[in-house]
Design an enzyme around this catalytic site. Sequence first.
Site, PDB file in Angstrom:
ATOM      1  N   ASP A  78      36.897  34.390  40.130  1.00 21.33           N
ATOM      2  CA  ASP A  78      36.442  35.239  41.352  1.00 21.33           C
ATOM      3  C   ASP A  78      34.916  34.726  41.594  1.00 21.33           C
ATOM      4  O   ASP A  78      34.075  35.635  41.557  1.00 21.33           O
ATOM      5  CB  ASP A  78      36.298  36.676  40.985  1.00 21.33           C
ATOM      6  CG  ASP A  78      37.631  37.169  40.388  1.00 21.33           C
ATOM      7  OD1 ASP A  78      38.805  36.775  40.834  1.00 21.33           O
ATOM      8  OD2 ASP A  78      37.644  38.237  39.675  1.00 21.33           O
ATOM      9  N   GLU A 108      42.422  41.828  48.568  1.00 25.62           N
ATOM     10  CA  GLU A 108      41.096  42.022  47.944  1.00 25.62           C
ATOM     11  C   GLU A 108      40.056  40.738  48.167  1.00 25.62           C
ATOM     12  O   GLU A 108      40.469  39.691  48.733  1.00 25.62           O
ATOM     13  CB  GLU A 108      41.349  42.333  46.455  1.00 25.62           C
ATOM     14  CG  GLU A 108      41.993  41.260  45.638  1.00 25.62           C
ATOM     15  CD  GLU A 108      42.299  41.391  44.403  1.00 25.62           C
ATOM     16  OE1 GLU A 108      42.095  42.550  43.805  1.00 25.62           O
ATOM     17  OE2 GLU A 108      42.646  40.768  43.643  1.00 25.62           O
TER      18      GLU A 108
END
Length: 617
Positions: A186, A380
């Site tokens: 991420d 997301e």
Amino acid sequence: MRSFLSQSIKLALISGGLISSTALALSNGTYVLKNNFSNKVMDVASRSTADGANIIQYQPTGGTNQLWDVTHVGNNRYAIVSVHSGKALEVFNFDASDGANIVQWAYWGGDTQLWQLDDLNNGYYGLINQYSGKAAEVFNFDANNGANIGQWTYWAGAPQQWAFEPASYADPTLASSQFTDISVHDPSIFAHNVNGQTTYYIFGSFAASAKSNDLMNWTSVSDGVDNNNPLFGYNITNELAEGFAWTGDNTALWAADVVQLSTGQFAYYYNQSLMTEPRGYTGVATSWNIEGAYSNTGLILKSGMWGQESENPGEIYDPTIHPNAVDPHAFYDKDGKMWLVYGSYSGGIFILEANPATGKPYAGQGYGTHLLGGDHSHIEGAFIQYSPESGYYYMFVSFGGLASDGGYNVRVARATSPNGPYYDAQGNNMANVRGDRSAIAPYGVKLMGGFEFAGDYGYLAPGHQSSVYKPETGQYFLVFHTRFPNSGEFHQVRVHEMFINSDGWPVVAPQRYAALNGENIVDLYDMVGSYKFVNHEKDINTSAKQSVNIQLNADGTVSGNHSGTWWLQSSNKFHISLNGLGSFNGVASWQYNATSNQLVPTFSALSNQGVAVWGTK
């Protein structure tokens, strides 16, 4: 004395003063227009960018004022636009008489700016104005530099014959093929500039971070949710105890983000939620050093308070409409206001205005404005990037799941305001997109998903992306983690260059970024050849899309596993139309193929349905 020996022949082809044609005379492209009489080329005098600048002939110099983007607009009519000025070839002042001057003017698409091409079957064309029916000519049989170009009754003599020679450019070279890869899940990128030197930092899950000076070679800065992590002064357990207490888990942290505050301090957004439910939080810690140590200033958002009032006053927490308070990204808009976008699955993606001195949202906003998702949509990792080139804010998100078989893929929507509304290429308001995978898959512009170029390389579940703009070069970069075919859950960070296409959408280069020496300009001669072609389609694909072979031919046709047409113009503007798939606008570029260890021409293009196609030579 003007010769009219061939005029009677040419008049037989003229209907109403214009050439009749049912076939496309010339493919769209960037050309040098060379006169058959003088062997000199069409030139915007003095490299002018002004309306009304004169058009002359001059010996070839390689300048952009001698390059022309030629675009077919229908019915054998072409717009001819200077690459240097962006202005169009025009018969001045609506003059239909012999001797009228030809100039450049801002393109408006009128008949004085449209030209028909008469193929003379000798490598040359007659260039005939739609308004006057008269031809572009070098006056008075003049072979000198600076001789004027105007219009005259079409007689197809050598001064009226023009060769359209495709532009050619020097190829760039590879500056380096050395990579030092890193595993940061991420990754959120931040460009830190000190005294003109930029260091790129990425911050990710499990308090991992790394840095690079070139976006190719990364050095680890931190990793691990334990007291060996320097980001929090080797005291992460105590420093972030408030958040750990909310979830009851002090072993994990999710996708971090860093921004510099107006005070000069750095704000580190830490966050976490349980894997089994949206009980989550986001907090802020600050430091005067980007590498820490960071000190906690408190939680700013919570979620998952079952049966209790949510951050929205008077509303009991409902995970189908309220967010999971994780995956934060803080950014400044073009006017200097600070915003915080966040959310994962649950009620979707939300945005709040934040105080640039503290990094915390202003009071009274609750969860903020809903931008996208809901009903536990698999969406997301929102990251918002403003483009000074297009004037849009681009919201990048990941659809699907992060595991190798989870189908992570990178999508984008755009808005004219940082807090939305955001729309996809089909004009859908993304705030209305919610539901299960089949419900959300048709929406958003899908930039990339899992794929494999046969015999080269591929990705599985690329996503949780961030982006960075390099103002000194005008380059955009997409930064993400990815898994790989036949490699389980092993993941690494990858950086790909991005470009803005003619429709104002970002497209992602098919190969990982490597620095170049020289300008990244591709010409027709480079592009012709065989390509591995990937259609990313629109689904949330859990296996890699496999490449097929196509051929870009010199005559502008496509053959192989797909058939169609293609063209290339200045600034690497690329278009491909494929039978059964549609039309795609994009960008061609030189990129580094690590398998063959060489620079290769590539293209990346999007349809108006938001589908990406890639090709690598």
